[in-house]
Design a protein around this motif. Structure first.
Motif, PDB file in Angstrom:
ATOM      1  N   MET A   1       0.867  -1.180  -0.046  1.00 29.10           N
ATOM      2  CA  MET A   1      -0.249  -0.021  -0.073  1.00 29.10           C
ATOM      3  C   MET A   1       0.870   1.140   0.008  1.00 29.10           C
ATOM      4  O   MET A   1       2.013   1.206   0.466  1.00 29.10           O
ATOM      5  CB  MET A   1      -1.096  -0.013   1.181  1.00 29.10           C
ATOM      6  CG  MET A   1      -1.926  -1.166   1.224  1.00 29.10           C
ATOM      7  SD  MET A   1      -2.986  -1.037  -0.016  1.00 29.10           S
ATOM      8  CE  MET A   1      -4.320   0.218   0.406  1.00 29.10           C
ATOM      9  N   GLY A   2       0.220   2.297  -0.638  1.00 30.40           N
ATOM     10  CA  GLY A   2       1.258   3.601  -0.707  1.00 30.40           C
ATOM     11  C   GLY A   2       0.353   4.537  -1.325  1.00 30.40           C
ATOM     12  O   GLY A   2      -0.770   4.494  -1.602  1.00 30.40           O
ATOM     13  N   GLU A  22       5.101   7.120  -1.490  1.00 34.41           N
ATOM     14  CA  GLU A  22       5.506   6.156  -0.418  1.00 34.41           C
ATOM     15  C   GLU A  22       5.015   5.041  -0.447  1.00 34.41           C
ATOM     16  O   GLU A  22       3.629   4.716  -0.916  1.00 34.41           O
ATOM     17  CB  GLU A  22       4.947   6.862   0.886  1.00 34.41           C
ATOM     18  CG  GLU A  22       5.822   8.508   1.108  1.00 34.41           C
ATOM     19  CD  GLU A  22       5.290   8.982   2.480  1.00 34.41           C
ATOM     20  OE1 GLU A  22       4.769   8.068   3.419  1.00 34.41           O
ATOM     21  OE2 GLU A  22       5.566  10.192   2.752  1.00 34.41           O
ATOM     22  N   ILE A  23       5.710   3.935  -0.352  1.00 32.64           N
ATOM     23  CA  ILE A  23       5.355   2.721  -0.589  1.00 32.64           C
ATOM     24  C   ILE A  23       5.682   1.758   0.584  1.00 32.64           C
ATOM     25  O   ILE A  23       6.832   2.032   1.167  1.00 32.64           O
ATOM     26  CB  ILE A  23       5.820   1.769  -1.987  1.00 32.64           C
ATOM     27  CG1 ILE A  23       5.303   2.664  -3.095  1.00 32.64           C
ATOM     28  CG2 ILE A  23       5.418   0.417  -2.026  1.00 32.64           C
ATOM     29  CD1 ILE A  23       6.161   2.343  -4.500  1.00 32.64           C
ATOM     30  N   GLU A  24       4.945   1.108   1.070  1.00 31.45           N
ATOM     31  CA  GLU A  24       5.184   0.047   2.015  1.00 31.45           C
ATOM     32  C   GLU A  24       5.077  -1.314   1.458  1.00 31.45           C
ATOM     33  O   GLU A  24       3.831  -1.684   1.191  1.00 31.45           O
ATOM     34  CB  GLU A  24       4.629   0.038   3.361  1.00 31.45           C
ATOM     35  CG  GLU A  24       5.055   1.314   4.209  1.00 31.45           C
ATOM     36  CD  GLU A  24       4.644   1.464   5.715  1.00 31.45           C
ATOM     37  OE1 GLU A  24       4.342   0.375   6.017  1.00 31.45           O
ATOM     38  OE2 GLU A  24       4.994   2.398   6.381  1.00 31.45           O
ATOM     39  N   PHE A  25       6.037  -2.132   1.618  1.00 27.95           N
ATOM     40  CA  PHE A  25       5.925  -3.724   1.177  1.00 27.95           C
ATOM     41  C   PHE A  25       6.355  -4.601   2.348  1.00 27.95           C
ATOM     42  O   PHE A  25       7.206  -4.257   3.036  1.00 27.95           O
ATOM     43  CB  PHE A  25       6.593  -4.113  -0.202  1.00 27.95           C
ATOM     44  CG  PHE A  25       8.009  -3.784  -0.281  1.00 27.95           C
ATOM     45  CD1 PHE A  25       8.938  -4.607  -0.145  1.00 27.95           C
ATOM     46  CD2 PHE A  25       8.481  -2.565  -0.600  1.00 27.95           C
ATOM     47  CE1 PHE A  25      10.357  -4.463  -0.256  1.00 27.95           C
ATOM     48  CE2 PHE A  25       9.783  -2.241  -0.689  1.00 27.95           C
ATOM     49  CZ  PHE A  25      10.717  -3.242  -0.462  1.00 27.95           C
ATOM     50  N   ASN A  26       5.923  -5.869   2.161  1.00 28.66           N
ATOM     51  CA  ASN A  26       6.577  -6.643   3.278  1.00 28.66           C
ATOM     52  C   ASN A  26       7.476  -7.887   2.845  1.00 28.66           C
ATOM     53  O   ASN A  26       7.183  -8.451   2.091  1.00 28.66           O
ATOM     54  CB  ASN A  26       5.121  -7.344   3.856  1.00 28.66           C
ATOM     55  CG  ASN A  26       5.116  -8.027   5.050  1.00 28.66           C
ATOM     56  OD1 ASN A  26       6.249  -8.473   5.658  1.00 28.66           O
ATOM     57  ND2 ASN A  26       4.220  -7.749   5.991  1.00 28.66           N
ATOM     58  N   ILE A  29       9.002  -8.040   7.373  1.00 25.23           N
ATOM     59  CA  ILE A  29       8.657  -6.964   8.196  1.00 25.23           C
ATOM     60  C   ILE A  29       8.456  -5.852   7.010  1.00 25.23           C
ATOM     61  O   ILE A  29       8.474  -5.836   5.665  1.00 25.23           O
ATOM     62  CB  ILE A  29      10.090  -6.439   8.941  1.00 25.23           C
ATOM     63  CG1 ILE A  29      11.073  -6.193   7.832  1.00 25.23           C
ATOM     64  CG2 ILE A  29      10.551  -7.211   9.981  1.00 25.23           C
ATOM     65  CD1 ILE A  29      12.287  -5.395   8.443  1.00 25.23           C
ATOM     66  N   GLU A  30       7.614  -4.791   7.431  1.00 23.04           N
ATOM     67  CA  GLU A  30       7.210  -3.713   6.719  1.00 23.04           C
ATOM     68  C   GLU A  30       8.508  -2.903   6.315  1.00 23.04           C
ATOM     69  O   GLU A  30       9.171  -2.454   7.075  1.00 23.04           O
ATOM     70  CB  GLU A  30       6.339  -2.611   7.358  1.00 23.04           C
ATOM     71  CG  GLU A  30       4.959  -3.290   7.548  1.00 23.04           C
ATOM     72  CD  GLU A  30       4.349  -3.917   6.291  1.00 23.04           C
ATOM     73  OE1 GLU A  30       4.199  -2.931   5.324  1.00 23.04           O
ATOM     74  OE2 GLU A  30       3.414  -4.716   6.136  1.00 23.04           O
ATOM     75  N   VAL A  31       8.591  -2.662   5.047  1.00 20.39           N
ATOM     76  CA  VAL A  31       9.663  -2.012   4.627  1.00 20.39           C
ATOM     77  C   VAL A  31       9.203  -0.827   3.585  1.00 20.39           C
ATOM     78  O   VAL A  31       8.412  -0.975   2.703  1.00 20.39           O
ATOM     79  CB  VAL A  31      10.725  -2.876   3.286  1.00 20.39           C
ATOM     80  CG1 VAL A  31      11.640  -2.104   2.922  1.00 20.39           C
ATOM     81  CG2 VAL A  31      11.013  -4.124   4.140  1.00 20.39           C
ATOM     82  N   PRO A  32       9.600   0.457   4.013  1.00 22.96           N
ATOM     83  CA  PRO A  32       9.268   1.779   3.556  1.00 22.96           C
ATOM     84  C   PRO A  32      10.064   2.039   2.420  1.00 22.96           C
ATOM     85  O   PRO A  32      11.434   2.004   2.580  1.00 22.96           O
ATOM     86  CB  PRO A  32       9.101   2.660   4.647  1.00 22.96           C
ATOM     87  CG  PRO A  32      10.102   1.975   5.756  1.00 22.96           C
ATOM     88  CD  PRO A  32      10.203   0.654   5.526  1.00 22.96           C
ATOM     89  N   ARG A  56      14.152   1.980   3.642  1.00 25.24           N
ATOM     90  CA  ARG A  56      14.301   1.918   4.954  1.00 25.24           C
ATOM     91  C   ARG A  56      14.832   3.244   5.645  1.00 25.24           C
ATOM     92  O   ARG A  56      15.612   3.008   6.602  1.00 25.24           O
ATOM     93  CB  ARG A  56      15.012   0.574   5.551  1.00 25.24           C
ATOM     94  CG  ARG A  56      14.180  -0.611   5.279  1.00 25.24           C
ATOM     95  CD  ARG A  56      14.874  -1.821   5.892  1.00 25.24           C
ATOM     96  NE  ARG A  56      14.679  -2.952   5.020  1.00 25.24           N
ATOM     97  CZ  ARG A  56      15.564  -3.976   4.573  1.00 25.24           C
ATOM     98  NH1 ARG A  56      16.618  -3.625   5.230  1.00 25.24           N
ATOM     99  NH2 ARG A  56      15.292  -4.758   3.746  1.00 25.24           N
TER     100      ARG A  56
END
Length: 162
Positions: A1-2, A22-26, A29-32, A56
């Motif tokens: 999501m982002g 801004e994207i967060e992928f897994n 752990i969540e990686v920005p 990160r």
């Protein structure tokens, strides 16, 4: 999501494009992942392009392309990496803000190279990087509706929200 926010401003022949993603992928752990672009064209030619990408919270990519006379200098982490002698009339950030009608090649600010652009359907375009990765862009009334992006690190889809 982002999220992706982009803007285009025009002032007497100068066009400035900016985007912030801004994207967060897994990956367990969540990686920005954060993308920032600031690109300026004057009279249809690239003047300056900056791309800063953090993963990160740490610099992954920090590049700049600067026009000087009839060539461009491409810097990575403030070190000159190459000279480019091909005029740059279009760049990737523009895909977010306007349909690329009659555009065949597009400059990738992040990599300092040119990607091929093919119209593959009614208002649908395929961007092909030199390494073979492909991204698709879908437009309606000249505005980007959706893109399926392959960054090399991750693949993601962007969908326009009104």
């Amino acid at each position: 999501m982002g999220t992706l926010e982009a803007s285009k401003t025009t002032n007497e022949g100068e066009i400035n494009y900016q985007s912030h993603t801004e994207i967060e992928f897994n990956l367990l752990i969540e990686v920005p992942l954060v993308y920032n672009y600031n690109v300026t064209f004057i009279d249809g030619l690239l003047k300056d392009a900056k791309a800063h990408i953090t993963l990160r919270g740490k610099d992954k990519t920090k590049v700049r392309t600067v026009k000087e006379d009839n060539r461009y200098w491409f810097y990575s982490n403030e070190k000159l990496k190459k000279e480019i002698y091909t005029p740059i009339n279009n760049s990737v950030i523009q895909l977010v803000l306007e349909e690329p009608i009659n555009v065949r090649t597009i400059y990738a600010e992040e990599h300092g190279d040119f990607h091929n652009l093919e119209k593959i359907g009614e208002h649908i375009y395929l961007k092909i990087a030199p390494n073979g990765s492909e991204s698709k862009y879908y437009y309606k009334n000249g505005l980007l509706q959706k893109s399926e992006v392959d960054t090399g690190i991750i693949k993601f889809t962007i969908v326009r929200r009104e």
